[in-house]
Scaffold this motif. Sequence first.
Motif, mmCIF file in Angstrom:
data_model
loop_
_atom_site.group_PDB
_atom_site.id
_atom_site.type_symbol
_atom_site.label_atom_id
_atom_site.label_comp_id
_atom_site.label_asym_id
_atom_site.label_seq_id
_atom_site.Cartn_x
_atom_site.Cartn_y
_atom_site.Cartn_z
ATOM 1 N N THR A 399 26.159 21.946 7.952
ATOM 2 C CA THR A 399 26.653 21.757 9.333
ATOM 3 C C THR A 399 28.142 21.417 9.308
ATOM 4 O O THR A 399 28.937 21.973 10.078
ATOM 5 N N ILE A 402 30.156 24.516 8.353
ATOM 6 C CA ILE A 402 30.320 25.479 9.459
ATOM 7 C C ILE A 402 31.390 25.005 10.436
ATOM 8 O O ILE A 402 32.186 25.804 10.935
ATOM 9 N N TYR A 412 26.059 30.423 7.459
ATOM 10 C CA TYR A 412 24.956 30.577 8.419
ATOM 11 C C TYR A 412 23.685 31.055 7.714
ATOM 12 O O TYR A 412 22.588 30.561 7.990
ATOM 13 N N TYR A 413 23.842 32.019 6.791
ATOM 14 C CA TYR A 413 22.665 32.507 6.059
ATOM 15 C C TYR A 413 22.034 31.389 5.237
ATOM 16 O O TYR A 413 20.812 31.283 5.153
ATOM 17 N N GLN A 431 19.939 30.599 14.138
ATOM 18 C CA GLN A 431 21.046 30.642 13.163
ATOM 19 C C GLN A 431 21.146 32.026 12.515
ATOM 20 O O GLN A 431 22.243 32.497 12.191
ATOM 21 N N ARG A 434 23.075 34.221 14.683
ATOM 22 C CA ARG A 434 24.493 33.872 14.568
ATOM 23 C C ARG A 434 25.102 34.474 13.288
ATOM 24 O O ARG A 434 26.190 35.023 13.289
ATOM 25 N N ALA A 435 24.328 34.364 12.195
ATOM 26 C CA ALA A 435 24.795 34.902 10.907
ATOM 27 C C ALA A 435 24.976 36.413 10.988
ATOM 28 O O ALA A 435 26.000 36.960 10.549
ATOM 29 N N THR A 438 27.934 37.442 12.940
ATOM 30 C CA THR A 438 29.195 37.166 12.222
ATOM 31 C C THR A 438 29.458 38.243 11.183
ATOM 32 O O THR A 438 30.572 38.766 11.090
#
Length: 469
Positions: A399, A402, A412-413, A431, A434-435, A438
């Motif tokens: 966290t 990030i 994220y991965y 997540q 999100r990954a 990205t």
Amino acid sequence: MEDEFEFDLNSEDPKFSVERYEEMIRNHDQYFFDAQAFENITDYYIEKNDAARALQVVEFARNQHPYAAVFLIKQAQLLVVSNRIDEALTCLEKAEMLEASDADIYIIRGNLFENLERFGEALENYEKALSLAEETDDILLHIAYVHQNMGDYTTAISYLKQCLEQNMENQDALYELAFCYDVLDNQQESIQFYEQYIDNEPYSYAAWYNLGNAFTKLSLFEKAIDAYDYAILIKDSFASAYFNKGNALVNLEKYQDAIDVYRQTFEYEQPNADTYCAIGECYEKLEQMDEARSFYKKAVKMDSKLADAWFGIGVTLDFEERYFEALHFYRKALDLDIANGDYWFAIADAEYKLGHMPEAESAYEKVVELNPLDVDAWLDFSSILYEQKRLDDAIDVITQAIKNNPDAAELYYRMVAYLFAKGEYTEALAQLERALSTDPEKHYILFEYLPQLQQNKVIMEIVNKYMQG
């Protein structure tokens, strides 16, 4: 009172003047010397770095030639060397009253004010000297120095260019120009200038060298090597050009070629610790660890404060899985450069390999504190926590990672893997989205960490949606 003798001295023969002067001092006599003879005697002692004796000569000269400004100017120069600043300024004031058109008065005063960081007064004096001196390239160079000290590198560049217009061979101006372009991070203009300069002065090794440095800073290593080669062709004893060519070859991963070039510097200058260390790094990259260690040891023998060389010895031992010994050398490097994140990273990794988890964790904390943008360090740090089944701590670390690196898909991965391991599937899928948004190409990272997730239909559907997307 002693008798004063007048000698018809040949002022063209400095040695004769010095001998007669020293005879006068020994005999406690008073001989008369013409102004040129006194200048010769003064210069003789200046060249011998005997400022006290030179000052004594100037005192005699002033007594015999009270209206000759040259002796006040020389006295001022000598007083500056002795750090007697106020007396030097007084001498210059008297010299200016006698001969206001002598440029040396304003050059020396400009130097004085420059060293005192009274930059406005320094510039006033240098400008005055410019209007009086026949040769002005060195004055223009000093004006450029003052502007550099004031942080005005653009103005400094304009004066350096004027200096080079006056004297194309002023090496200091060439190097200072490169420095100013460097500070302004304006390598393109630097390249343009040096290429134009070389058109007029193709045999200027300094210009080719600075051109090579500018190409290096733009990572144009092939072009840099060509420029260094021209510098070496013109001046085959130019050790710095060989060294920088070696660095460029390292950047092209041509390690054996780099070693050969680094070794050439030894033909033209004494071996030094930095070059030994650079050769050691090349052997390290070639995984010839005995050779690498041998050169790193030569480096630290020559300079025991060269942290990179101590670190290099550690790296060679680490490669041979001699982690405990490696730690000793990593710590020696760290003692010399306590805020070096790379050293802390190596220590963290070695402690981990030795099974010293608290020490590894502590070192990783230091790495991410010093280099919060080091994504690999965050991943490794979280990984040792995950291995100890400290899932919450691992998630906390990622966290933080990030927050510092919001565009790093790898983080994220990894977060997805940890959340799945903890059973927080809904958050894990959020997540994952999100990954993938990205960087979908890096989704393999997730399966490297938790291969079983490839059997998960929901995950594969989400991945395929982004990959086809």
